[in-house]
Design an enzyme around this catalytic site. Structure first.
Site, PDB file in Angstrom:
ATOM      1  N   GLN A  41     -68.602 102.715 -35.108  1.00 54.36           N
ATOM      2  CA  GLN A  41     -69.771 103.551 -35.405  1.00 54.36           C
ATOM      3  C   GLN A  41     -70.244 103.317 -36.837  1.00 54.36           C
ATOM      4  O   GLN A  41     -69.438 103.256 -37.767  1.00 54.36           O
ATOM      5  CB  GLN A  41     -69.441 105.032 -35.233  1.00 54.36           C
ATOM      6  CG  GLN A  41     -70.664 105.942 -35.432  1.00 54.36           C
ATOM      7  CD  GLN A  41     -70.341 107.407 -35.302  1.00 54.36           C
ATOM      8  OE1 GLN A  41     -69.792 107.999 -36.231  1.00 54.36           O
ATOM      9  NE2 GLN A  41     -70.652 108.009 -34.157  1.00 54.36           N
ATOM     10  N   CYS A  86     -73.833 113.609 -37.731  1.00 52.28           N
ATOM     11  CA  CYS A  86     -72.880 114.171 -38.699  1.00 52.28           C
ATOM     12  C   CYS A  86     -73.540 115.300 -39.504  1.00 52.28           C
ATOM     13  O   CYS A  86     -74.583 115.104 -40.121  1.00 52.28           O
ATOM     14  CB  CYS A  86     -72.385 113.084 -39.651  1.00 52.28           C
ATOM     15  SG  CYS A  86     -71.225 113.710 -40.893  1.00 52.28           S
ATOM     16  N   HIS A 120     -74.909 115.816 -28.651  1.00 52.33           N
ATOM     17  CA  HIS A 120     -74.131 117.012 -28.989  1.00 52.33           C
ATOM     18  C   HIS A 120     -75.107 118.181 -28.903  1.00 52.33           C
ATOM     19  O   HIS A 120     -76.081 118.241 -29.659  1.00 52.33           O
ATOM     20  CB  HIS A 120     -73.561 116.889 -30.405  1.00 52.33           C
ATOM     21  CG  HIS A 120     -72.724 118.057 -30.815  1.00 52.33           C
ATOM     22  ND1 HIS A 120     -71.699 117.947 -31.730  1.00 52.33           N
ATOM     23  CD2 HIS A 120     -72.732 119.361 -30.456  1.00 52.33           C
ATOM     24  CE1 HIS A 120     -71.133 119.132 -31.913  1.00 52.33           C
ATOM     25  NE2 HIS A 120     -71.757 120.004 -31.141  1.00 52.33           N
ATOM     26  N   GLU A 167     -68.435 121.726 -26.963  1.00 51.02           N
ATOM     27  CA  GLU A 167     -67.825 122.935 -26.405  1.00 51.02           C
ATOM     28  C   GLU A 167     -67.171 122.699 -25.051  1.00 51.02           C
ATOM     29  O   GLU A 167     -67.179 123.557 -24.162  1.00 51.02           O
ATOM     30  CB  GLU A 167     -68.886 124.041 -26.302  1.00 51.02           C
ATOM     31  CG  GLU A 167     -68.385 125.442 -26.584  1.00 51.02           C
ATOM     32  CD  GLU A 167     -67.762 125.643 -27.970  1.00 51.02           C
ATOM     33  OE1 GLU A 167     -66.898 126.533 -28.080  1.00 51.02           O
ATOM     34  OE2 GLU A 167     -68.118 124.913 -28.925  1.00 51.02           O
ATOM     35  N   ARG A 209     -62.920 118.083 -30.205  1.00 50.66           N
ATOM     36  CA  ARG A 209     -61.909 119.088 -30.547  1.00 50.66           C
ATOM     37  C   ARG A 209     -61.098 119.508 -29.323  1.00 50.66           C
ATOM     38  O   ARG A 209     -59.913 119.814 -29.429  1.00 50.66           O
ATOM     39  CB  ARG A 209     -62.587 120.299 -31.192  1.00 50.66           C
ATOM     40  CG  ARG A 209     -63.218 119.999 -32.543  1.00 50.66           C
ATOM     41  CD  ARG A 209     -63.965 121.200 -33.099  1.00 50.66           C
ATOM     42  NE  ARG A 209     -65.030 121.623 -32.190  1.00 50.66           N
ATOM     43  CZ  ARG A 209     -65.518 122.861 -32.123  1.00 50.66           C
ATOM     44  NH1 ARG A 209     -65.004 123.817 -32.888  1.00 50.66           N
ATOM     45  NH2 ARG A 209     -66.489 123.158 -31.290  1.00 50.66           N
TER      46      ARG A 209
END
Length: 314
Positions: free
Chosen positions: A68, A98, A168, A201, A224
C-alpha cells in the site's frame, strides 16, 4: 466470498500477517502504508514494510500481500508503484482512508477525500504506470467531514481505472466510533462497475452477514475484528466457532516466539499488552491476562504467564 486482512499501522506487520494467515480464512493482505513524499524510495523501504517480497509477495502460508502506498503526488506515487511491482508485489493499493492528523496535515490519506480530482489523478497515474494485468486498488472512507462526496469519489476512482475499491463505511471525522454506515456502500455500488469490498465494524460472523446484507457486498475487509478474534475469517466463511481461550493462549505463545526472536523483540512486552486490548472485546480472560502481565517487562516472565493460561507446562 473474499476476506481481506486490513492494514493497521503499527499493529498488522509481517509477523501479525503471518500469524493470522496461518490461522486461516484470509485471501489477501495489505501492508501498512509506504509513505511517498517527493522521491523514489529505496528498495529497502519496501522490504522493511513487506518482507514477503523476498518470498514471492506471499505470507509463509501462501496468502498474497499487496503493497500500500500513501501520498499526494501522482507521479511520485506512480514511480514507487513501479518499484513495488518490480520487487514482486502482486498489486498496488492506494490509501485514501488514513485518519491520522500527521498524515492528513501533509495532504495524505483521508484529507484527499475532499479533492475528487486529486483521487482521479493519483489512481490514473498509478494505473498507467504498472502493467495492465496488475491490480491497482484503493481504500477510501465515506468522506472527510461528511458523506457528500462519497459517490463522486468512488466514481472518480472507478473512471481512473482502479481494479477494486475498499470502502470503510465511516468518515474521517467519525473515526472508529460505531456504527459503520454499510448502507452507503450499497449506494456507491449503484454508481460503480468495479468490485467493492466492505470494511468497518465487523467483529463477528453475524456482523459480517449484516454488513453483506446492508452493503450488497460479498467481499469483506476486517481489521480490529481480526485482532479481537483471530479465527474471525473462518467464523465468517465456515461458521466455525470462536477460538477457545486456551487455544488462543497457545497462539499467543507462538506469537511470542515470532516477536522475541524476530527483529522487533525489544517491543514484545508492549505489543502483547496492546493485543490484549483488542482481545478483551471477545474474551473476558484477556482482562485477567493483561492484569497478570501489565507490570512485567521481561519476555520470559510473560511467556510463563501465557503458558499458565494455556495450561502448558514449560
Amino acid at each position: 466470498m473474499k476476506i481481506m486482512l486490513a492494514p493497521m499501522e503499527g499493529v498488522v506487520d509481517h509477523l501479525m500477517r503471518d500469524m493470522l494467515t496461518r490461522v486461516g480464512g484470509y485471501d489477501q493482505c495489505v501492508t501498512e502504508f509506504v509513505r511517498v513524499v517527493d522521491q523514489k524510495l529505496p528498495k529497502k523501504t519496501f522490504y522493511r514494510l513487506c518482507p514477503e517480497l523476498h518470498h514471492g509477495g506471499k505470507t509463509p502460508s501462501g496468502v498474497p500481500v499487496r503493497v500500500q502506498l500513501l501520498g499526494q503526488h501522482p507521479q511520485w506515487l506512480a514511480e514507487n508503484a513501479e518499484t513495488a511491482i518490480e520487487l514482486g508485489s502482486p498489486g498496488v493499493d492506494l490509501n485514501f482512508g488514513c485518519p491520522a492528523k500527521t498524515v492528513n496535515k501533509s495532504k495524505g490519506g483521508a484529507v484527499l477525500l475532499k479533492e475528487t480530482q486529486a483521487l482521479y489523478d493519483i489512481v490514473k497515474a498509478v494505473r498507467d504506470a504498472v502493467p495492465s494485468h496488475i491490480p491497482v486498488s484503493a481504500k477510501i472512507r465515506l468522506g472527510f467531514e461528511d458523506k457528500s462526496l462519497a459517490v463522486d469519489n468512488a466514481m472518480a476512482i472507478t473512471e481512473a481505472g482502479a481494479s477494486e475499491l475498499v470502502v470503510h463505511a465511516r468518515t474521517k471525522t467519525e473515526g472508529y466510533k460505531p456504527p459503520a454506515y454499510w448502507e452507503w456502500i450499497a449506494k456507491i455500488k449503484q454508481h460503480t462497475s468495479i468490485p467493492l469490498v466492505a470494511n468497518g465494524e465487523i467483529w463477528s460472523a453475524s456482523d459480517a452477514k449484516r454488513c453483506q446484507d446492508e452493503s450488497h457486498c460479498t467481499n469483506l475487509m476486517v481489521g480490529r475484528g481480526a485482532l479481537a478474534l483471530p479465527n474471525l475469517a473462518l467464523c465468517i466463511k465456515n461458521n466455525e466457532a470462536p477460538m477457545a481461550w486456551k487455544d488462543l493462549a497457545s497462539l499467543l505463545i507462538q506469537y511470542s516466539g515470532y516477536e522475541i526472536f524476530g527483529d522487533k523483540g525489544k517491543y514484545y512486552p508492549n505489543r502483547l499488552k496492546q493485543w490484549c486490548g483488542y482481545l478483551k472485546r471477545q474474551y473476558p480472560e484477556a482482562e485477567l491476562l493483561f492484569n497478570d502481565i501489565r507490570r512485567l517487562t521481561q519476555s520470559q516472565d510473560i511467556v510463563k504467564v501465557l503458558s499458565e493460561h494455556a495450561g502448558i507446562a514449560l
